[in-house]
Design a protein around this motif. Structure first.
Motif, PDB file in Angstrom:
ATOM      1  N   ILE A 158       3.347  11.879-138.761  1.00 49.28           N
ATOM      2  CA  ILE A 158       3.821  12.843-137.760  1.00 49.28           C
ATOM      3  C   ILE A 158       4.081  14.201-138.426  1.00 49.28           C
ATOM      4  N   GLY A 159       4.707  14.189-139.590  1.00 48.61           N
ATOM      5  CA  GLY A 159       4.941  15.436-140.325  1.00 48.61           C
ATOM      6  C   GLY A 159       3.641  16.110-140.731  1.00 48.61           C
ATOM      7  N   ALA A 160       2.650  15.322-141.159  1.00 46.05           N
ATOM      8  CA  ALA A 160       1.361  15.894-141.543  1.00 46.05           C
ATOM      9  C   ALA A 160       0.641  16.493-140.338  1.00 46.05           C
ATOM     10  N   VAL A 161       0.763  15.860-139.178  1.00 43.45           N
ATOM     11  CA  VAL A 161       0.172  16.420-137.957  1.00 43.45           C
ATOM     12  C   VAL A 161       0.840  17.750-137.619  1.00 43.45           C
ATOM     13  N   ILE A 162       2.159  17.801-137.721  1.00 50.13           N
ATOM     14  CA  ILE A 162       2.883  19.046-137.449  1.00 50.13           C
ATOM     15  C   ILE A 162       2.444  20.146-138.413  1.00 50.13           C
ATOM     16  N   VAL A 163       2.348  19.812-139.697  1.00 45.46           N
ATOM     17  CA  VAL A 163       1.940  20.804-140.694  1.00 45.46           C
ATOM     18  C   VAL A 163       0.501  21.255-140.447  1.00 45.46           C
ATOM     19  N   LEU A 164      -0.401  20.333-140.073  1.00 46.13           N
ATOM     20  CA  LEU A 164      -1.795  20.703-139.798  1.00 46.13           C
ATOM     21  C   LEU A 164      -1.899  21.629-138.594  1.00 46.13           C
ATOM     22  N   VAL A 165      -1.152  21.344-137.533  1.00 49.64           N
ATOM     23  CA  VAL A 165      -1.178  22.205-136.343  1.00 49.64           C
ATOM     24  C   VAL A 165      -0.647  23.594-136.689  1.00 49.64           C
ATOM     25  N   ILE A 166       0.443  23.653-137.440  1.00 54.53           N
ATOM     26  CA  ILE A 166       0.988  24.955-137.861  1.00 54.53           C
ATOM     27  C   ILE A 166       0.000  25.685-138.754  1.00 54.53           C
ATOM     28  N   TYR A 167      -0.629  24.960-139.684  1.00 56.97           N
ATOM     29  CA  TYR A 167      -1.632  25.567-140.572  1.00 56.97           C
ATOM     30  C   TYR A 167      -2.787  26.155-139.767  1.00 56.97           C
ATOM     31  N   ASN A 168      -3.264  25.410-138.762  1.00 55.60           N
ATOM     32  CA  ASN A 168      -4.362  25.908-137.930  1.00 55.60           C
ATOM     33  C   ASN A 168      -3.946  27.140-137.138  1.00 55.60           C
ATOM     34  N   LYS A 169      -2.713  27.182-136.661  1.00 54.90           N
ATOM     35  CA  LYS A 169      -2.232  28.346-135.903  1.00 54.90           C
ATOM     36  C   LYS A 169      -2.081  29.574-136.808  1.00 54.90           C
ATOM     37  N   VAL A 170      -1.539  29.353-138.015  1.00 55.94           N
ATOM     38  CA  VAL A 170      -1.295  30.478-138.930  1.00 55.94           C
ATOM     39  C   VAL A 170      -2.605  31.052-139.456  1.00 55.94           C
ATOM     40  N   THR A 171      -3.561  30.192-139.797  1.00 52.78           N
ATOM     41  CA  THR A 171      -4.817  30.667-140.365  1.00 52.78           C
ATOM     42  C   THR A 171      -5.822  31.075-139.300  1.00 52.78           C
ATOM     43  N   GLY A 172      -5.544  30.761-138.033  1.00 52.12           N
ATOM     44  CA  GLY A 172      -6.451  31.145-136.951  1.00 52.12           C
ATOM     45  C   GLY A 172      -7.651  30.238-136.831  1.00 52.12           C
ATOM     46  N   ARG A 173      -7.609  29.062-137.439  1.00 54.35           N
ATOM     47  CA  ARG A 173      -8.725  28.124-137.330  1.00 54.35           C
ATOM     48  C   ARG A 173      -8.674  27.431-135.977  1.00 54.35           C
ATOM     49  N   LYS A 174      -9.799  26.883-135.608  1.00 55.04           N
ATOM     50  CA  LYS A 174      -9.942  26.091-134.381  1.00 55.04           C
ATOM     51  C   LYS A 174      -9.615  26.898-133.128  1.00 55.04           C
ATOM     52  N   ARG A 175     -10.028  28.101-133.092  1.00 62.79           N
ATOM     53  CA  ARG A 175      -9.823  28.873-131.857  1.00 62.79           C
ATOM     54  C   ARG A 175     -10.796  28.371-130.806  1.00 62.79           C
TER      55      ARG A 175
END
Length: 90
Positions: free
Chosen positions: A69-86
């Motif tokens: 669950i923590g890794a999913v949260i970190v991955l979602v935040i990482y994608n939002k911060v880096t602008g990936r998966k738009r």
């Protein structure tokens, strides 16, 4: 000491791969970033899970669930911060 560090790397790798499988879409991050994501996610998940339960869970099933669950949260935040998966809107 070496086996402890190696254990956390393997633990982080598994948690990172599971997080990448759960979050929809393609992630263009390498193996090292997956490990970092999993280890950081494990720490975040362990901390958050420890707040709601009695202490840290380690290698128990509850610890695995909290780590993923923590890794999913970190991955979602990482994608939002880096602008990936738009998503492209039609």
């Amino acid at each position: 000491m070496f086996l402890t560090i190696l254990g956390w790397i393997v633990f982080g790798l598994i948690a990172g791969f599971l997080a990448r499988a759960i979050v929809p879409g393609k992630d263009d991050i390498g193996l090292l970033m997956t490990i970092v994501l999993g280890v950081v996610g494990s720490a975040v998940g362990g901390f958050l899970f420890g707040l709601f339960t009695v202490g840290l869970r380690g290698f128990e099933p509850a610890g695995w669930i909290g780590s993923v669950i923590g890794a999913v949260i970190v991955l979602v935040i990482y994608n939002k911060v880096t602008g990936r998966k738009r998503r492209v809107r039609s």
